[in-house]
Design a protein around this motif. Structure first.
Motif, PDB file in Angstrom:
ATOM      1  N   LEU A  76      -9.078  -0.028   0.393  1.00 14.02           N
ATOM      2  CA  LEU A  76      -8.352   0.546  -0.736  1.00 14.02           C
ATOM      3  C   LEU A  76      -9.169   0.469  -2.028  1.00 14.02           C
ATOM      4  CD1 LEU A  76      -4.702  -0.710  -0.125  1.00 14.02           C
ATOM      5  CD2 LEU A  76      -5.731   1.469   0.474  1.00 14.02           C
ATOM      6  N   GLU A 135      -6.062   9.346   0.067  1.00 18.23           N
ATOM      7  CA  GLU A 135      -4.988   8.368   0.266  1.00 18.23           C
ATOM      8  C   GLU A 135      -4.497   8.375   1.713  1.00 18.23           C
ATOM      9  OE1 GLU A 135      -2.750   7.666  -4.002  1.00 18.23           O
ATOM     10  OE2 GLU A 135      -1.804   8.932  -2.492  1.00 18.23           O
ATOM     11  N   GLY A 188      -2.709  -1.851  -4.850  1.00 17.11           N
ATOM     12  CA  GLY A 188      -2.993  -1.794  -3.417  1.00 17.11           C
ATOM     13  C   GLY A 188      -4.125  -2.701  -2.989  1.00 17.11           C
ATOM     14  N   LEU A 225      -4.065   2.353  -7.312  1.00 18.35           N
ATOM     15  CA  LEU A 225      -4.526   2.082  -5.956  1.00 18.35           C
ATOM     16  C   LEU A 225      -5.438   0.858  -5.934  1.00 18.35           C
ATOM     17  CD1 LEU A 225      -4.253   3.332  -3.120  1.00 18.35           C
ATOM     18  CD2 LEU A 225      -6.389   4.546  -3.544  1.00 18.35           C
ATOM     19  N   ALA A 235       2.480   1.686  -3.387  1.00 23.08           N
ATOM     20  CA  ALA A 235       1.493   2.210  -4.336  1.00 23.08           C
ATOM     21  C   ALA A 235       1.264   3.695  -4.112  1.00 23.08           C
ATOM     22  CB  ALA A 235       0.184   1.440  -4.206  1.00 23.08           C
ATOM     23  N   ASP A 236       1.134   4.104  -2.849  1.00 22.92           N
ATOM     24  CA  ASP A 236       0.923   5.522  -2.552  1.00 22.92           C
ATOM     25  C   ASP A 236       2.113   6.367  -2.996  1.00 22.92           C
ATOM     26  OD1 ASP A 236      -1.557   5.092  -1.543  1.00 22.92           O
ATOM     27  OD2 ASP A 236      -1.032   5.363   0.569  1.00 22.92           O
ATOM     28  N   HIS A 271       0.837  -1.200   0.000  1.00 22.74           N
ATOM     29  CA  HIS A 271       0.000   0.000   0.000  1.00 22.74           C
ATOM     30  C   HIS A 271       0.875   1.254   0.000  1.00 22.74           C
ATOM     31  CE1 HIS A 271      -3.109   2.592   2.408  1.00 22.74           C
ATOM     32  NE2 HIS A 271      -2.881   3.057   1.203  1.00 22.74           N
TER      33      HIS A 271
END
Length: 335
Positions: free
Chosen positions: A203, A165, A91, A87, A45-46, A42
């Motif tokens: 997510l 996010e 994610g 995302l 990805a962010d 996660h």
């Protein structure tokens, strides 16, 4: 929107997520916790998403070309849409897969048990700093709007994306802490899988919200009600224009609005007088709504008979506005 404010929020989120991703991967390698792996992915990805937002903002600043005469402002919307896809896939879907795998092969956390809890607590602190920065940068633009309305109505995608996010990251960390804590307390690895599944569902939900909102911007949105009213007042405030026959607006980018209108001018005016009048109206529009940078005004002689018949140069093609009251709708149509 202040581009600098959006950039500061993105950079703060990027710095936080890079640091958090490194510590989460370290915790996963030491403990084997699926919640830690899902949270690490996660954060990766962010971090990638924040990089995409910065790239989109940079590319949107390019000058207009003959092939793209209105510039590249909408490129920021394209990159924000890509963020929602990343995302969702990298994610959300990965977390759901990892949850399924861990549920089928549940294992307790038997070594370095203090590491995941420590990492998650530190990560919550770092994400809180990033979230606080995004809130601080958003508040001047949000004004009196609710947070939900701000996210839905904002024309610049960066701050809403970072806000969602960061909010998702904080809630996801709480879910991970719940899964890890229950696994440590009970010795049952399925609690860890449950925490991972909760992160995945969160997510995916946030990604869908971002995709829907960004899709609307990509399709093209018109000016907000208060800007429409200000533009209409600016057009009809002087003697140059008798009425607005019809008008349409379109965001070419977060800080650039196009205004196109057919206006009724007094009969028997010379071409020079009409030109001077149009210049005066354009100046008033730009003064009232500074982001109205591209303006096209078509002069016409208003004919009530042609308007009622729906024929002729002054035929009416008003754009319906569901939130308007009858008076406002009548004012926009020139009726």
């Amino acid at each position: 929107m202040s581009a600098n404010g959006g950039t500061r929020a993105i950079i703060a989120a990027l710095a936080a997520n890079i640091g958090i991703a490194v510590t989460k991967f370290g915790a996963f390698m030491l403990t084997g916790s699926s919640s830690m792996l899902a949270e690490a992915i996660h954060s990766v990805a962010d971090s990638g998403n924040q990089g995409l937002l910065l790239l989109g903002g940079r590319r949107a600043q390019r000058e207009a070309t003959p092939q793209h005469p209105f510039g590249y402002g909408r490129e920021r919307y394209i990159y924000a849409f890509i963020v929602s896809i990343v995302l969702f896939s990298l994610g959300g879907l990965f977390a759901l897969y990892e949850a399924y795998h861990k549920w089928s092969h549940a294992e307790p956390i038997t070594k370095w048990q203090w590491v995941p809890v420590t990492v998650l607590v530190i990560a919550i602190g770092m994400e809180s700093f990033s979230f606080r920065t995004a809130i601080k940068e958003s508040n001047p633009l949000r004004g009196s709007q609710s947070w939900l309305r701000f996210i839905r109505r904002a024309k610049a995608p960066e701050l809403p994306v970072v806000l969602l996010e960061d909010f998702g990251a904080l809630v996801g960390l709480v879910f991970a802490l719940f899964g890890v804590g229950m696994t440590l307390a009970t010795g049952n690895g399925r609690w860890d899988a449950l925490g991972t599944a909760m992160i995945g569902v969160l997510l995916v939900t946030i990604a869908i919200i971002l995709a829907v909102e960004t899709k609307s911007l990509l399709l093209g949105e018109g000016a907000e009600q208060h800007d429409l009213a200000a533009i209409e007042r600016a057009v009809t405030d002087g003697p140059e224009v008798e009425r607005i026959i019809h008008m349409k607006t379109l965001y070419l980018g977060p800080e650039e609005l196009m205004v196109a209108a057919k206006i009724g001018v007094p009969a028997c005016e010379t071409a020079e007088e009409v030109a001077r009048g149009i210049n005066a109206v354009e100046a008033r529009i730009r003064s009232a709504v500074p982001i109205a940078r591209v303006i096209y005004l078509e002069p016409d002689i208003y004919s009530a008979a042609a308007d009622q018949a729906g024929t002729g140069a002054a035929s009416h093609t008003a754009v319906p506005q569901p939130e308007d009251g009858p008076d406002e709708a009548a004012g926009r149509s020139g009726g």
